[in-house]
Design a protein around this motif. Sequence first.
Motif, PDB file in Angstrom:
ATOM      1  N   GLN A  32      18.782  12.595 -46.942  1.00  0.00           N
ATOM      2  CA  GLN A  32      18.051  13.730 -46.130  1.00  0.00           C
ATOM      3  C   GLN A  32      16.715  13.104 -45.771  1.00  0.00           C
ATOM      4  OE1 GLN A  32      18.996  16.801 -45.244  1.00  0.00           O
ATOM      5  NE2 GLN A  32      21.138  15.857 -46.043  1.00  0.00           N
ATOM      6  N   LEU A  33      15.865  12.600 -46.614  1.00  0.00           N
ATOM      7  CA  LEU A  33      14.464  12.071 -46.169  1.00  0.00           C
ATOM      8  C   LEU A  33      14.746  11.122 -45.007  1.00  0.00           C
ATOM      9  CD1 LEU A  33      11.693  12.601 -46.920  1.00  0.00           C
ATOM     10  CD2 LEU A  33      11.924  10.481 -48.349  1.00  0.00           C
ATOM     11  N   GLY A  34      15.515  10.124 -45.237  1.00  0.00           N
ATOM     12  CA  GLY A  34      15.793   9.193 -43.779  1.00  0.00           C
ATOM     13  C   GLY A  34      16.006   9.961 -42.895  1.00  0.00           C
ATOM     14  N   ASN A  35      16.919  11.115 -42.691  1.00  0.00           N
ATOM     15  CA  ASN A  35      17.336  11.706 -41.529  1.00  0.00           C
ATOM     16  C   ASN A  35      16.235  12.270 -40.921  1.00  0.00           C
ATOM     17  OD1 ASN A  35      19.916  10.571 -41.510  1.00  0.00           O
ATOM     18  ND2 ASN A  35      20.737  12.477 -42.403  1.00  0.00           N
ATOM     19  N   TYR A  36      15.483  13.009 -41.634  1.00  0.00           N
ATOM     20  CA  TYR A  36      14.438  13.921 -41.386  1.00  0.00           C
ATOM     21  C   TYR A  36      12.981  13.196 -40.811  1.00  0.00           C
ATOM     22  CZ  TYR A  36      10.133  16.520 -41.722  1.00  0.00           C
ATOM     23  OH  TYR A  36       8.992  17.441 -41.501  1.00  0.00           O
ATOM     24  N   LEU A  37      12.913  12.012 -41.277  1.00  0.00           N
ATOM     25  CA  LEU A  37      11.739  11.038 -40.692  1.00  0.00           C
ATOM     26  C   LEU A  37      12.393  10.560 -39.422  1.00  0.00           C
ATOM     27  CD1 LEU A  37      10.578   9.031 -43.886  1.00  0.00           C
ATOM     28  CD2 LEU A  37       9.554  11.008 -42.515  1.00  0.00           C
ATOM     29  N   GLU A  38      13.491  10.101 -39.197  1.00  0.00           N
ATOM     30  CA  GLU A  38      13.935   9.735 -37.897  1.00  0.00           C
ATOM     31  C   GLU A  38      13.686  10.687 -37.080  1.00  0.00           C
ATOM     32  OE1 GLU A  38      17.918   7.679 -38.145  1.00  0.00           O
ATOM     33  OE2 GLU A  38      16.938   6.080 -39.451  1.00  0.00           O
ATOM     34  N   ASP A  39      14.358  11.692 -37.273  1.00  0.00           N
ATOM     35  CA  ASP A  39      14.319  13.083 -36.446  1.00  0.00           C
ATOM     36  C   ASP A  39      12.945  13.141 -35.789  1.00  0.00           C
ATOM     37  OD1 ASP A  39      16.891  13.289 -36.297  1.00  0.00           O
ATOM     38  OD2 ASP A  39      16.994  15.082 -37.948  1.00  0.00           O
ATOM     39  N   THR A  40      11.915  13.357 -36.879  1.00  0.00           N
ATOM     40  CA  THR A  40      10.441  13.465 -36.612  1.00  0.00           C
ATOM     41  C   THR A  40      10.027  12.591 -35.640  1.00  0.00           C
ATOM     42  OG1 THR A  40      10.332  14.267 -38.933  1.00  0.00           O
ATOM     43  CG2 THR A  40       8.404  14.212 -37.567  1.00  0.00           C
ATOM     44  N   PHE A  41      10.282  11.261 -35.864  1.00  0.00           N
ATOM     45  CA  PHE A  41       9.703  10.160 -35.202  1.00  0.00           C
ATOM     46  C   PHE A  41      10.442  10.273 -33.593  1.00  0.00           C
ATOM     47  CE2 PHE A  41       8.015   6.423 -37.603  1.00  0.00           C
ATOM     48  CZ  PHE A  41       7.634   7.362 -38.733  1.00  0.00           C
ATOM     49  N   LEU A  42      11.541  10.580 -33.654  1.00  0.00           N
ATOM     50  CA  LEU A  42      12.239  10.392 -32.344  1.00  0.00           C
ATOM     51  C   LEU A  42      11.864  11.668 -31.725  1.00  0.00           C
ATOM     52  CD1 LEU A  42      16.015   9.402 -33.109  1.00  0.00           C
ATOM     53  CD2 LEU A  42      14.446   8.361 -31.668  1.00  0.00           C
ATOM     54  N   ASP A  43      11.286  12.841 -32.176  1.00  0.00           N
ATOM     55  CA  ASP A  43      11.042  13.928 -31.491  1.00  0.00           C
ATOM     56  C   ASP A  43       9.814  13.630 -30.667  1.00  0.00           C
ATOM     57  OD1 ASP A  43      11.531  16.484 -30.894  1.00  0.00           O
ATOM     58  OD2 ASP A  43      10.071  17.441 -32.353  1.00  0.00           O
ATOM     59  N   THR A  44       8.775  12.874 -31.590  1.00  0.00           N
ATOM     60  CA  THR A  44       7.383  12.468 -30.989  1.00  0.00           C
ATOM     61  C   THR A  44       7.656  11.632 -29.632  1.00  0.00           C
ATOM     62  OG1 THR A  44       6.970  12.375 -33.187  1.00  0.00           O
ATOM     63  CG2 THR A  44       5.243  11.624 -31.720  1.00  0.00           C
ATOM     64  N   SER A  46      10.271  11.411 -27.591  1.00  0.00           N
ATOM     65  CA  SER A  46      10.931  12.029 -26.580  1.00  0.00           C
ATOM     66  C   SER A  46       9.725  12.858 -26.076  1.00  0.00           C
ATOM     67  CB  SER A  46      12.303  12.745 -26.906  1.00  0.00           C
ATOM     68  OG  SER A  46      11.653  13.915 -27.925  1.00  0.00           O
ATOM     69  N   ARG A  47       8.905  13.322 -26.700  1.00  0.00           N
ATOM     70  CA  ARG A  47       7.895  14.079 -26.118  1.00  0.00           C
ATOM     71  C   ARG A  47       6.925  13.299 -25.247  1.00  0.00           C
ATOM     72  NH1 ARG A  47       4.949  16.297 -30.054  1.00  0.00           N
ATOM     73  NH2 ARG A  47       6.755  16.882 -31.522  1.00  0.00           N
ATOM     74  N   ARG A  48       6.560  12.219 -25.884  1.00  0.00           N
ATOM     75  CA  ARG A  48       5.846  11.073 -24.939  1.00  0.00           C
ATOM     76  C   ARG A  48       6.723  10.800 -23.719  1.00  0.00           C
ATOM     77  NH1 ARG A  48       3.800   7.773 -29.462  1.00  0.00           N
ATOM     78  NH2 ARG A  48       2.173   9.575 -29.246  1.00  0.00           N
ATOM     79  N   ALA A  49       7.757  10.534 -24.038  1.00  0.00           N
ATOM     80  CA  ALA A  49       8.748  10.071 -22.818  1.00  0.00           C
ATOM     81  C   ALA A  49       8.489  11.127 -21.588  1.00  0.00           C
ATOM     82  CB  ALA A  49      10.094   9.869 -23.109  1.00  0.00           C
ATOM     83  N   GLN A  50       8.406  12.442 -21.923  1.00  0.00           N
ATOM     84  CA  GLN A  50       8.460  13.704 -21.175  1.00  0.00           C
ATOM     85  C   GLN A  50       7.087  13.575 -20.306  1.00  0.00           C
ATOM     86  OE1 GLN A  50       9.463  17.067 -23.193  1.00  0.00           O
ATOM     87  NE2 GLN A  50      11.482  16.483 -23.646  1.00  0.00           N
ATOM     88  N   PRO A 132      13.073  -4.588 -38.089  1.00  0.00           N
ATOM     89  CA  PRO A 132      13.606  -3.214 -38.165  1.00  0.00           C
ATOM     90  C   PRO A 132      14.032  -2.751 -36.986  1.00  0.00           C
ATOM     91  CG  PRO A 132      11.278  -3.411 -38.447  1.00  0.00           C
ATOM     92  CD  PRO A 132      11.587  -5.002 -38.160  1.00  0.00           C
ATOM     93  N   PRO A 133      15.058  -1.634 -36.855  1.00  0.00           N
ATOM     94  CA  PRO A 133      15.430  -1.087 -35.797  1.00  0.00           C
ATOM     95  C   PRO A 133      14.306  -0.251 -35.070  1.00  0.00           C
ATOM     96  CG  PRO A 133      16.356  -0.025 -37.575  1.00  0.00           C
ATOM     97  CD  PRO A 133      15.452  -1.192 -37.975  1.00  0.00           C
ATOM     98  N   LEU A 134      14.445  -0.171 -33.778  1.00  0.00           N
ATOM     99  CA  LEU A 134      13.644   0.524 -32.969  1.00  0.00           C
ATOM    100  C   LEU A 134      14.383   2.288 -32.916  1.00  0.00           C
ATOM    101  CD1 LEU A 134      12.151  -1.576 -30.165  1.00  0.00           C
ATOM    102  CD2 LEU A 134      10.796  -0.678 -31.910  1.00  0.00           C
ATOM    103  N   LEU A 135      13.405   3.073 -32.973  1.00  0.00           N
ATOM    104  CA  LEU A 135      13.673   4.258 -32.702  1.00  0.00           C
ATOM    105  C   LEU A 135      13.197   4.793 -31.134  1.00  0.00           C
ATOM    106  CD1 LEU A 135      12.997   6.185 -36.017  1.00  0.00           C
ATOM    107  CD2 LEU A 135      15.131   5.704 -35.137  1.00  0.00           C
ATOM    108  N   ILE A 136      14.224   4.755 -30.425  1.00  0.00           N
ATOM    109  CA  ILE A 136      13.947   4.919 -28.922  1.00  0.00           C
ATOM    110  C   ILE A 136      14.249   6.279 -28.400  1.00  0.00           C
ATOM    111  CG2 ILE A 136      14.308   3.989 -26.731  1.00  0.00           C
ATOM    112  CD1 ILE A 136      14.749   1.500 -27.962  1.00  0.00           C
ATOM    113  N   ALA A 137      13.240   6.969 -27.317  1.00  0.00           N
ATOM    114  CA  ALA A 137      13.645   8.299 -26.943  1.00  0.00           C
ATOM    115  C   ALA A 137      13.676   8.019 -25.137  1.00  0.00           C
ATOM    116  CB  ALA A 137      13.032   9.222 -27.067  1.00  0.00           C
TER     117      ALA A 137
END
Lengths: 477, 226
Positions: A32-44, A46-50, A132-137
């Motif tokens: 759960q923690l892994g998923n939550y952190l990834e989601d938070t990072f990706l959210d940030t 994707s906002r930057r991409a916008q 490490p992998p990259l989290l990309i939006a």
Amino acid sequence: MNPRSIRFRLTIWHACLLTAVFVVLGTLLYIQLGNYLEDTFLDTQSRRAQQIGATLTLRAPNLDPEGIARELTSIYAPEHSNRFIRITRDNGSLLYISGPPNDQSFDPREVPPVEPSPRREFTRKQEMPGGPPLLIAASKVATPGSGSFLVETGVSAAPIETMLSRLLVLLSFGLPVVVLVAAGGGYLLVRRSLRPVDEIANKADIITQHNLSESLPVTHTGDELERLSISLNRMIVRLDDAFQNSKRFVADASHELRTPLTILRGELESLAQEERIPAPERERLGSLLEEAERLSKIVERLFALSRLDAGEARTQWVEFDLADLAAVTVEQMRLLAEDRKISLSCESVEKVHIGGDRARMKQVVVNLLDNAIKYTSEGGAVRLKVSVSGPCAVLEVTDTGVGIHPDDLPHIFGRFYRADKTRSRQPDGAGLGLAIVKSICNAHGGEVEVESAVGRGTRILAKFPLVSRTTGPFRSG
Amino acid sequence: MRILMVEDEGKVAELVARGLRAERYAVDVASDGNAGWAFANTYDYDLIILDLMLPGIDGLELLRRIRKKNEKVPVLILTARDATASKVENFEAGADDYLTKPFAFAELQVRVKALLRRGPLTQNSVVRVGDLEVDRLSQQVRRAGKRVDLTPKEYALLEYLATQPGRVFSRTMIVEHVWDQSFEGLTNIVDVYVRHLREKVDEPFSARLIRTVRGVGYCLSDAAAP
């Protein structure tokens, strides 16, 4: 530690359950923690991409790559903040790509181009070779006049991985410690709450029919054990009542039988001596009289037993020499043995002093010798030995008689127990002789043991506590 | 000789009284403590036979009262309680002898006779039964003038039988008298000794003096065996 004890089993179950719960909870937490952190990072991201997309739209008519690069560097400084930014034109050519990050955690040029997607905005986790992998939006932007672009912003997943591995370390070290502490605590707790069980068991072990008036310890804890010990105590009281009743019954019955037996014997006796009655009838009366006499004997012995049960042996307590008593008794009974051509011998050490009722103790010697002589065939031998073994005086009677079958051995001291049919033909026996021996021995704090081999003979050992010689020079013959 | 029998058990009283009357004693029977005390207080008895378990005045209490009034009258106690403690109690209260129920009537007869003989009547030191002589002073036995050698136990047995020739002694009485209480139940020892005694006293001679009365016991008598 007994692996079948409740203590042990409860502790093991406790530890296993706790481990299972911890493993499940830890796994869920980790995921759960892994998923939550990834989601938070990706959210940030994707906002930057916008935001970048909005910038591109503003500058739409003349988009020169240098201008864009300058502006993005000045606003986002992707190299300093270890981010990845890439802007791709519709035809796949690059408009902008950020430089290598300061921490060298990835190479932006090695990020493969994105797979075409029908959605305007989407995210992915891009595995990178050797890091490490990259989290990309990614976000698609359509600008008036300059066509559409795909803006991608990404960040390394390294912090998430670091955090998760720390969590893993914490869990894998913490879990055994927690389980150990909990199991140890549980063991102590169970042991403490089960301690009354040990006390009850110890006490119950020493309760016999002779001290039924004692009771088990009751712990006033209000728990199941208190209830159990109270119930057991009630049961002991009921047992005691039943024992007392049966003892009283035997005592009363043997007492009540005395008067009718007196009348029966008296009448028969006077008839048996009546000269006017013909001899054959008198003979029959004599036979009746013999049976009445036997009945009287049984009644007397039962009464003697019930008195012994009631603990009346202490009335005539003296100190005496068992060796002397044995020697005297053997001499008195010698004729009985010689009559059946049985050799009767007596050996003993000097002066074996015990305390007790001398007459009753003599009865023990007499009964044991009488029994041995009765069940030994002509030409056999009966040996009596008095010795000292540790704190005990030992009276031992050995015969070369018929022996006792192993099945009968545990019962021969029971009341009215007949070992076999041949024994029951003995006219004199009431089946109480050995029961009386045992009762007298018990009343003197002693015990009786028997060993026997069928056809080879029997050995009966009676042990009594010795009188300590420091009690004084008292001696009784 | 006048005997008072205090016994609440009617049949036992009747049995004992009948037997004693047959021996030409005068017997009064009282069936409870109060009647017993009334009899004992009114008449002089040569012997009182007293049951301990009595309605009205308790046996022991009656015994104490009798002793207070008359110190000499012999009292024979009949009891169903034979615990050692109560034996001692009986003697302390002034009983001369006691019998435990169930008793053999032969035993009662012997004891009654023994108690009545106490006092003035002295016994001859030599008892003669037929041609058998038992000298109680020198502890020697002669039959038809010839000396018979006996072991001490055999002598004790013969002497006991000779105390009342013609009287039947039960095995229990013999065991209690010649041996001791702990031989109770071992009455077969009596048979063995009687057999040995017969070999020495009877078999070499024509007439049998030691008689067996089946179911009752033995007696020494020169009457022809039935």
